[in-house]
Design a protein around this motif. Structure first.
Motif, short mmCIF file in Angstrom:
data_model
loop_
_atom_site.label_atom_id
_atom_site.label_comp_id
_atom_site.label_asym_id
_atom_site.label_seq_id
_atom_site.Cartn_x
_atom_site.Cartn_y
_atom_site.Cartn_z
N GLY A 62 31.32 97.21 8.73
CA GLY A 62 30.36 96.61 7.82
C GLY A 62 29.04 96.23 8.46
O GLY A 62 28.22 95.54 7.85
N SER A 63 28.79 96.69 9.67
CA SER A 63 27.60 96.28 10.41
C SER A 63 26.32 96.82 9.78
O SER A 63 26.31 97.86 9.12
N LEU A 64 25.24 96.07 10.00
CA LEU A 64 23.92 96.44 9.48
C LEU A 64 22.93 96.63 10.62
O LEU A 64 23.08 96.04 11.69
N GLN A 66 18.52 97.40 11.59
CA GLN A 66 17.12 97.33 11.17
C GLN A 66 16.39 98.52 11.79
O GLN A 66 16.64 98.90 12.94
N THR A 79 8.61 96.45 11.00
CA THR A 79 9.92 96.74 10.42
C THR A 79 9.78 97.66 9.22
O THR A 79 9.05 97.34 8.27
N SER A 82 15.31 96.61 6.59
CA SER A 82 16.37 95.73 7.08
C SER A 82 17.63 95.92 6.25
O SER A 82 17.60 96.52 5.17
N ASN A 83 18.74 95.40 6.77
CA ASN A 83 20.02 95.48 6.07
C ASN A 83 20.43 96.90 5.73
O ASN A 83 20.96 97.19 4.65
N VAL A 84 20.15 97.80 6.65
CA VAL A 84 20.52 99.20 6.47
C VAL A 84 21.97 99.38 6.95
O VAL A 84 22.31 98.94 8.06
N PRO A 85 22.83 100.01 6.16
CA PRO A 85 24.21 100.22 6.62
C PRO A 85 24.26 101.03 7.90
O PRO A 85 23.56 102.03 8.06
N SER A 111 20.49 96.59 15.95
CA SER A 111 21.63 95.99 15.26
C SER A 111 21.27 94.59 14.77
O SER A 111 20.70 93.79 15.50
N GLU A 112 21.62 94.32 13.51
CA GLU A 112 21.48 92.97 12.97
C GLU A 112 22.77 92.17 13.10
O GLU A 112 22.79 90.96 12.85
N THR A 113 23.81 92.85 13.52
CA THR A 113 25.13 92.21 13.64
C THR A 113 25.45 91.81 15.08
O THR A 113 26.06 90.76 15.33
#
Length: 380
Positions: A62-64, A66, A79, A82-85, A111-113
């Motif tokens: 489920g990681s997102l 940017q 940017t 954002s919040n791209v799968p 990585s946002e995660t």
């Protein structure tokens, strides 16, 4: 797709390259979180709509991520999304059609995660949505034809009022390609860097849209302040006589390049054209070089009209490989090794003057075919 099921875990769900792929001996994949930016690692020039793709591993499903881009060689990033799968299989769509010319761009996936997990593309790429016209001038406007201001490294080079000051800088700074034109105005340009003027595989013209390099048409000789003769027009002074690097103009692994009204002196080779298609030269002069005036190999067709080679220490013309070349209305004069050397090529010479000093060959046909009509052969 090749199977990877025989590889031990973790295997990254991809087969290893080499002889151990899909075997138990294959090396293991890393288990820590990782990202790899894939698109544009070959330093392309892009326009319109493009896809940014990446690889990943060691992350939860489920990681997102940017997506970020830089138009100034990494000095700053903006940017894009954002919040791209993480598993965005088709890639992120990036429309650059509204972005002005940018020669040194980068992009990265972040990585946002996971903290400190990101990757930047390995080399810069260019964004170019229009044909370019580039201007170069020296420190004077005397006798200029194209520019209205003196050259400066701080100028944009994209109009006659803001020319760059070095031809080599112009060819490096901008992504030269189909339909682009470079104007190099009256003056003497001393190139002391390792690389001279280069048009290579990343710069290719097309039949109706060639890359064109124009020198000054104001080429009359005139006396300078020391009361000695100075050659007018556009002169590339190559202050490097190394056989490998000291070339005034190198055109290699490309196609559809037209060059006119340029002079090359003081290098190892004045003009070297290699492994290219459909090139033409008009009013180009090469003199006082330590080897050949013009070195042509595996080029076809290539034409020279009203060109000249004199006082070079090698041959005036050296033509080899699978070359199909014509030389018309030209002069080959007083080159130390001889006028023309032909090795395996087809060369047509017409309406020209071919001269050589005493005890030096007018021409040497080692291999190939020399066709000559309406010429003057003159030997001291």
């Amino acid at each position: 797709m090749h199977s990877f099921t025989n590889e031990s875990h973790p295997n990254g769900s991809r087969v290893n390259i080499g002889q151990y792929g899909d075997t138990a001996e294959a090396s293991l994949s890393q288990t820590n979180p990782w990202l790899v930016a894939v698109s544009f690692n070959d330093r392309p020039t892009i326009s319109g709509t493009n896809y940014l793709r990446w690889l990943y591993g060691g992350m939860a499903s489920g990681s997102l991520v940017q997506i970020q881009a830089s138009l100034n060689n990494g000095v700053s990033y903006s940017t894009l999304a954002s919040n791209v799968p993480l598993s965005f299989s088709t890639g992120f769509v990036w429309d650059v059609s509204s972005i002005p010319l940018a020669a040194h761009c980068l992009w990265r996936v972040v990585s946002e995660t996971y903290t400190d997990v990101d990757d930047e593309v390995d080399t810069t790429f260019a964004i170019k949505n229009q044909v370019l016209t580039i201007y170069v001038n020296d420190s004077s406007t005397n006798g200029d034809v194209y520019c209205t201001a003196i050259g400066s490294p701080l100028n944009t080079g994209t109009n006659a009022h803001s020319p760059l000051d070095e031809p080599a800088t112009a060819l490096y700074q901008y992504p030269i390609g189909r339909g682009d034109t470079i104007y190099i105005d009256t003056g003497v340009y001393a190139i002391t860097s390792e690389v001279g003027l280069v048009i290579a595989e990343t710069s290719r013209g097309e039949e109706l849209y060639p890359i064109t390099i124009h020198g000054s048409t104001n080429g009359a000789s005139q006396k300078n302040s020391s009361n000695s003769w100075a050659f007018g027009g556009t002169v590339i002074e190559r202050a490097d006589t190394n056989r490998g690097s000291g070339v005034g103009l190198f055109i290699g692994n490309t196609r559809f390049v037209d060059v006119d009204h340029l002079c090359f002196r003081g290098g190892s080779v004045g003009v070297w054209v290699y492994n290219s298609l459909n090139c033409s030269f008009a009013d180009v002069k090469s003199f006082d070089n330590t080897n050949e005036g013009f070195l042509i190999s595996d080029v076809g067709p290539v034409s020279f009209d009203r060109c000249a080679a004199w006082n070079n220490r090698g041959f005036g013309l050296s033509v080899g490989g699978r070359t199909d070349m014509s030389w018309t209305r030209g002069v080959v004069w007083s080159n130390k090794d001889g006028g023309i050397w032909l090795g395996g090529a087809t060369l047509s010479v017409s309406n020209s003057i071919i001269h050589s000093p005493t005890n030096v060959y007018l021409y040497v046909v080692n291999l190939g075919t020399l066709r000559a009509d309406y010429n003057v052969f003159w030997k001291d």
